[in-house]
Scaffold this active site. Structure first.
Site, PDB file in Angstrom:
ATOM      1  N   GLN A 127     -40.632 -46.173  32.281  1.00 38.25           N
ATOM      2  CA  GLN A 127     -40.806 -44.717  32.232  1.00 38.25           C
ATOM      3  C   GLN A 127     -41.101 -44.195  33.640  1.00 38.25           C
ATOM      4  O   GLN A 127     -42.134 -44.541  34.222  1.00 38.25           O
ATOM      5  CB  GLN A 127     -41.955 -44.346  31.288  1.00 38.25           C
ATOM      6  N   ARG A 139     -51.650 -38.062  26.597  1.00 37.60           N
ATOM      7  CA  ARG A 139     -51.716 -39.523  26.588  1.00 37.60           C
ATOM      8  C   ARG A 139     -52.660 -40.010  25.485  1.00 37.60           C
ATOM      9  O   ARG A 139     -53.610 -39.330  25.133  1.00 37.60           O
ATOM     10  CB  ARG A 139     -52.194 -40.054  27.943  1.00 37.60           C
ATOM     11  N   SER A 169     -45.878 -56.527  33.435  1.00 38.48           N
ATOM     12  CA  SER A 169     -44.714 -55.987  32.715  1.00 38.48           C
ATOM     13  C   SER A 169     -43.704 -55.387  33.692  1.00 38.48           C
ATOM     14  O   SER A 169     -42.495 -55.582  33.557  1.00 38.48           O
ATOM     15  CB  SER A 169     -45.175 -54.932  31.709  1.00 38.48           C
ATOM     16  N   GLY A 220     -48.478 -40.321  36.069  1.00 42.60           N
ATOM     17  CA  GLY A 220     -47.996 -41.697  36.170  1.00 42.60           C
ATOM     18  C   GLY A 220     -48.767 -42.541  37.167  1.00 42.60           C
ATOM     19  O   GLY A 220     -48.220 -43.481  37.749  1.00 42.60           O
ATOM     20  N   GLU A 221     -50.073 -42.232  37.353  1.00 50.77           N
ATOM     21  CA  GLU A 221     -50.835 -42.958  38.373  1.00 50.77           C
ATOM     22  C   GLU A 221     -50.981 -44.438  38.027  1.00 50.77           C
ATOM     23  O   GLU A 221     -50.971 -45.298  38.917  1.00 50.77           O
ATOM     24  CB  GLU A 221     -52.216 -42.322  38.568  1.00 50.77           C
ATOM     25  N   ARG A 222     -51.102 -44.774  36.747  1.00 48.34           N
ATOM     26  CA  ARG A 222     -51.207 -46.195  36.368  1.00 48.34           C
ATOM     27  C   ARG A 222     -49.939 -46.945  36.754  1.00 48.34           C
ATOM     28  O   ARG A 222     -50.008 -48.060  37.285  1.00 48.34           O
ATOM     29  CB  ARG A 222     -51.458 -46.336  34.860  1.00 48.34           C
ATOM     30  N   ARG A 223     -48.773 -46.328  36.494  1.00 43.74           N
ATOM     31  CA  ARG A 223     -47.509 -46.972  36.853  1.00 43.74           C
ATOM     32  C   ARG A 223     -47.379 -47.113  38.374  1.00 43.74           C
ATOM     33  O   ARG A 223     -46.889 -48.124  38.874  1.00 43.74           O
ATOM     34  CB  ARG A 223     -46.335 -46.159  36.297  1.00 43.74           C
TER      35      ARG A 223
END
Length: 298
Positions: A78, A133, A70, A95-98
């Site tokens: 975000q 979250r 994505s 925001g570690e996943r991002r």
């Protein structure tokens, strides 16, 4: 989408301030701090270190790859949140996943909110943001609550205000940490639900906990089935109680002796709990029987 692109383009322009040693901003009172702190800027990914206070430890690789795809197509919608540590050096707050997904697609920068915070504030921000979250598992949430209590010394009431959750909800999450580690792992891996875990909390014996856990998984028991199983287990622990029937009155030995002497036979006297009873007079022959009848009639 146009607004997002415009905001990120603006961020890239302001990002020059972050790489200018003469504009090294260390507090909200420094020059140009208002242009940096709280704004979205493009930050070098290599300049960001992972937050040691990050409560999240599990990352689904498949979901991470989907997010990376994505981001490759649409960019980071975000922004992440970081705190400034030193010149061109930042620490991740949320925001570690991002951040991980951006690294997977080879991005060198990422849009980020810039904050200046001490370690205590950073931990609170990281924990509170993560608790909000929707993809955290119940054990991760419980551990976050526990850290807020132990490391920040927040009461459950204060924590309720900070995270916007009822105190009873926080208590229910924290109680999950009393479960055997095997069961906690089962909740994290979605083998059982939080409802199953809550049903097992009142079982003190951890061996019994794991036995019931294995039955839940192997038999695919619902929460209601689990509650019934636990009730059956707890009922089995209760000691069998013998109901002792108390007599309304008792016959003294001298009274029994007097009756025996009167009839000339060993008389048996029994009394039930309700006060009723009987007197048994033995006889050994017809002659003996007639003798007793004569005593009664006289």
């Amino acid at each position: 989408m146009a607004k997002a692109i415009k905001k990120q383009a603006l961020g890239r322009g302001l990002s020059a301030l972050l790489k200018d040693p003469e504009n090294d901003i260390k507090s909200v009172d420094d020059k140009n701090a208002d242009k940096v702190v709280g704004n979205i800027l493009e930050v070098d990914i290599d300049a960001i270190e992972i937050n040691p206070f990050q409560p999240r430890t599990n990352f689904n690789e498949e979901a991470l790859q989907e997010l990376a795809t994505s981001i490759k197509e649409l960019g980071v919608i975000q922004p992440i949140t970081v705190r400034k540590l030193d010149f061109n050096k930042y620490q991740l707050i949320s925001g570690e996943r991002r951040l991980r997904a951006s690294k997977l697609v080879g991005n060198t920068t990422i849009p980020a909110y810039i904050r200046i915070a001490n370690d205590n504030e950073s931990l609170i921000m990281a924990l509170v943001e993560n608790i909000q979250r929707h993809d955290l598992d119940p054990i991760e949430i419980a551990l976050s609550y526990q850290r807020l209590i132990e490391e920040i010394q927040l009461t459950q009431e204060q924590m309720s205000e900070r995270v916007g959750k009822k105190r009873s909800t926080i208590t229910n999450y924290l109680r999950l940490l009393k479960l055997d580690p095997i069961i906690q792992t089962g909740i994290r891996d979605s083998f059982i639900s939080m409802g199953h875990g809550r049903a097992m909390i009142n079982i003190d014996d951890q061996d019994a906990q794991t036995d019931i856990y294995q039955k839940i998984v192997s038999q695919n028991l619902s929460v209601r089935d689990t509650e019934a199983l636990i009730k059956k287990y707890q009922d089995g622990l209760k000691p069998a109680t013998k109901v002792k029937k108390e007599s309304y009155f008792t016959i003294a030995e001298d009274q029994k002796k007097a009756i025996t002497n009167f009839f000339g036979a060993k008389v048996e006297v029994t009394i039930a709990g309700n006060g009723k009873g009987k007197i048994a007079i033995p006889f050994h022959s017809e002659e003996d029987f007639n003798r007793i009848i004569k005593l009664i009639n006289d």
